[in-house]
Motif scaffolding. Sequence first.
Motif, PDB file in Angstrom:
ATOM      1  N   ASP A  59      -4.124  -3.912   7.951  1.00 23.15           N
ATOM      2  CA  ASP A  59      -4.585  -5.453   7.625  1.00 23.15           C
ATOM      3  C   ASP A  59      -5.188  -5.901   6.739  1.00 23.15           C
ATOM      4  N   GLU A  60      -6.227  -5.193   7.192  1.00 21.78           N
ATOM      5  CA  GLU A  60      -8.530  -4.805   7.213  1.00 21.78           C
ATOM      6  C   GLU A  60      -7.784  -4.312   5.200  1.00 21.78           C
ATOM      7  N   LEU A  61      -7.281  -3.508   5.184  1.00 17.54           N
ATOM      8  CA  LEU A  61      -7.624  -2.150   3.927  1.00 17.54           C
ATOM      9  C   LEU A  61      -6.794  -3.906   3.310  1.00 17.54           C
ATOM     10  N   GLU A  62      -5.379  -3.952   3.077  1.00 18.81           N
ATOM     11  CA  GLU A  62      -4.654  -5.652   2.908  1.00 18.81           C
ATOM     12  C   GLU A  62      -5.312  -6.205   2.490  1.00 18.81           C
ATOM     13  N   ARG A  66      -6.500  -7.236  -2.015  1.00 21.18           N
ATOM     14  CA  ARG A  66      -6.300  -8.751  -2.042  1.00 21.18           C
ATOM     15  C   ARG A  66      -7.521  -9.309  -2.818  1.00 21.18           C
ATOM     16  N   PHE A  67      -8.829  -9.365  -1.559  1.00 21.33           N
ATOM     17  CA  PHE A  67     -10.029  -9.451  -2.515  1.00 21.33           C
ATOM     18  C   PHE A  67     -10.350  -8.710  -3.919  1.00 21.33           C
ATOM     19  N   SER A 102     -10.012   7.994   4.312  1.00 15.47           N
ATOM     20  CA  SER A 102     -10.961   8.158   3.024  1.00 15.47           C
ATOM     21  C   SER A 102     -10.671   6.934   1.990  1.00 15.47           C
ATOM     22  N   ILE A 103      -9.585   6.289   2.046  1.00 16.75           N
ATOM     23  CA  ILE A 103      -9.243   5.117   2.117  1.00 16.75           C
ATOM     24  C   ILE A 103      -9.929   3.820   1.615  1.00 16.75           C
ATOM     25  N   THR A 311      -3.184  -0.081  -2.315  1.00 18.74           N
ATOM     26  CA  THR A 311      -1.572  -0.981  -2.460  1.00 18.74           C
ATOM     27  C   THR A 311      -0.697  -0.956  -1.493  1.00 18.74           C
ATOM     28  N   TRP A 312      -0.082   0.761  -2.511  1.00 14.96           N
ATOM     29  CA  TRP A 312       0.899   0.816  -1.958  1.00 14.96           C
ATOM     30  C   TRP A 312       1.325   2.221  -0.891  1.00 14.96           C
ATOM     31  N   ILE A 313       0.330   2.563  -0.585  1.00  8.85           N
ATOM     32  CA  ILE A 313      -0.374   3.869   0.488  1.00  8.85           C
ATOM     33  C   ILE A 313      -0.536   2.751   1.661  1.00  8.85           C
ATOM     34  N   THR A 314      -0.632   1.118   1.879  1.00  5.57           N
ATOM     35  CA  THR A 314      -1.442   0.799   2.359  1.00  5.57           C
ATOM     36  C   THR A 314      -0.435  -0.058   2.918  1.00  5.57           C
ATOM     37  N   VAL A 315       0.752  -0.178   2.110  1.00 13.01           N
ATOM     38  CA  VAL A 315       2.001  -0.829   3.150  1.00 13.01           C
ATOM     39  C   VAL A 315       2.926   0.008   3.823  1.00 13.01           C
ATOM     40  N   ARG A 316       2.758   1.472   3.324  1.00 15.30           N
ATOM     41  CA  ARG A 316       3.473   2.501   3.234  1.00 15.30           C
ATOM     42  C   ARG A 316       3.204   2.511   4.504  1.00 15.30           C
TER      43      ARG A 316
END
Length: 874
Positions: A59-62, A66-67, A102-103, A311-316
């Motif tokens: 969630d924090e990465l998302e 978004r920012f 790493s992200i 974003t795709w990596i995070t939601v996955r």
Amino acid sequence: MSRWFRSEPMEYISLIVNEDAAHDCLADLGRLGVIQFTDLNPDLTPFQRRYVSYVKRCDELERKLRFFANECDRFNLELTSAGDQDTFVLSSTTKEKQLLESIEVELEGYESQLKELNSYSEKLTVEYNEKVELQEVLEKARRFFMTDAPRLAVSEISTNRYSGDGNDGLLANDQGRDLDMRFSSITGVVSTEEKNRFERMIFRATRGNCFVRFAPIKQPITDPNTGELVEKSVFIVFYKSASIENKLKKICDAFQAHRYSLPDMDDSPAIDRMLTENAQELVDSRTVLLKNQDTRYKLCQVLAQNVEKWTWITVREKAIYHSLNMFKSDVAGMLRGEGWVVAEHLDEAKMCVARAHTNMDLGQSSLVDQVPKPWPTPPTHFTTNKFTYGYQEFVNTYGIPRYREANPALFTAATFPFLFGVMYGDIGHGTFLFCAGLYLLWNEKANDKAKLGEMAAGMHAGRYMITMMGFFAIYAGFIYNDMFSLGLNLFRSRWAFEGQEYYAVENGAVAEPTADYGSAESVYPFGLDPIWHVAQNELLFFNSFKMKLSVILGIMQMFGGTCLKGINAIYFGEKYDFFFEFIPMVCFAVSLFVYMVFLIFMKWSINWNSRMLSATCLSPDGDGWNSADYDGEWTVCDGYQDDADTYCTPAGITCYGDDSTADLCPLDFGGSGDGCQPPNLITTLISIALAPGNVDEPIYAGQATVQNWLLAIAGISVPVLLLAKPYFISRDMASHHHDDDEEGEGGGEEHNFGEIVIHQAIETIEFVLGMVSNTASYLRLWALSLAHSELATVFWEKAMLSTLNINFFAAFLGFGIFAGTTFGVLLMMDVLECFLHALRLHWVEFQNKFFKADGIRFAPYSFKQVIADASESS
């Protein structure tokens, strides 16, 4: 298509995996996208789940992503595509944990750097704006004191000099001191939008004891908070009181007006020096601000190339941990999950789990096995393609089909565009709609990858539906022989007016057939003969034709829906539904409504010219005798042999002058017409119920007896439909009651039986009355088709025909009006109207005969779906 008729078979499985291999197992299953997991921890809140910390990290990465996306939007930078979604989903995820860490580190560095630059940019913007405003205030104030102030002072002196009286000498010293008095002033900058309110507030607060002047700033000033350009104006207020000064300062603060202190305007060197210094600082501040903006722009360029991929990596990753939170830890080191899997993909799911454990060299084996029944209610899943997807969503909008229930979308794919075409039938208008569908198909690949709006996305999803709607509109247009309200003489009309070759047809003339009635040459090859578009009884003919066509199509579709109810009952083994619902419904529908369709076709198939001629009195010596219109054998009556002036019917019956049609008709079917005159079908159908056994104008022998039997069958089917099923269910409940030794359950069973009776009564009333009302509802096919053709006729005649014979300009203007009204009304509004009416016919009239619409939609754990959802929301 057989797979589309019923939903995919499902299996309920139990999945036991090693905790260390759980991440890789879920990654492989997410790429497969065939499992819907069941939450085994319903009592736990989201914050008590096992992997809640990982979900929070995602969630924090998302939030950070978004920012970054918002910052890129501020510079109008488009996010670089991460490529094809299918390719990304199938990419390897073996090192996803390390990649996520790493992200996190990388994004943390980018975020802190960007926030620092934004903070610095905001401060620089504030300083730069202050210097710009100060520069403008200095220039505008100096211009005011150099031009307006001397003029006002001279005006004031002149007024005092010429408005005095004889006492001027006594007050001369006081007037001199008044001229030396100086006013205090406040200068600053206020938003141009607030200028009028600001001035009005000053006037009211000081009771008009202030002198206010404004000067607009030509160049808009950037708001440091929003980045938007704001129009501002310089103001200068003169006053003479300390109390007024306090009020003015409060008003300036309330309107967020920036105040600036200026030196004495009479000291020109000081003003020039201040202008020069501020101008130099302004240049320096602008240089630093542009450098900051350039740095932010370059950083956002780097981010724009990677935001979508991150974003795709995070939601996955978030989907993996969200699914793991549904698992239960029954044994230390092992996780157990349950869920639905598409039956044909069960072996693939087992291979994915086994492969993940093998790759990690884990000794503990995994287990994927079917859970014994009883199962929860299985979800409904249909395998669709580009063509069938739109129709399936069309049905799902009304309700999800029950598991393994007959799918209405299979039939909707054919009947919906066809019924739309029946209402919208026009070759010209349908061609425009068909071309619009072809255009959407041509741009299919481009639109698949583009980010479309809500309306554009809907049209893209229904591109095949729109194309089919246009095709069937053209087809129905050829049936009606209607193109922009004009008939097309493609195969030469089978009727001709006298003198039409010389354009000398008089109004009221009668057209004559070009071939013998009933012969192959007398039939127009395809569709309706164009002669009907110029006939005086055009509206009467098209009304009759389209009304009967609407009834036939409606009853056929409703009866097909009723048959699907029986197919569902057979498939699910519901014998009571089949014998005591489906059979009575079919009997009722066939006895009254299918029989009506039978009468329509039978009336169309009979040669009424021959039948009516068989009851017509003719002279054997006349020209009409031995006419080809009569199908039977011409027989001279016995009376003619005795008297040559006697008239006979073609069947050999002697005419006496006062004979009725029933006396002369040789068919002897009964009624007033005896079968020799065409009946009014509406009257015939009403008489079935209101006058049993009485057929005034029969079509075939024994019609009254047949209709009595049909009425009896329909009458018997209603009480059977109402009472049979509740009776047998109550009998089954009674047998279960005798086998049950527990007390206090009889009342509950009686209550359930009461609900069954009420439900069956509603079902019976809905079906019986629905067959009548739904049949009438299908008349909208006739009404909208007629409205469409009449509107097209009005637009053509009033806009085009009325202007063609005036002059070129009038014809040009008339064509513009014709094209505009056709596009706005017939190509836009009428398309939507016909679409909505066809939608209602399927949702209400067709689907309520069999469709339960209480299924649960299959929501698989799929990376492709979560990535698609993330792309749509971004």
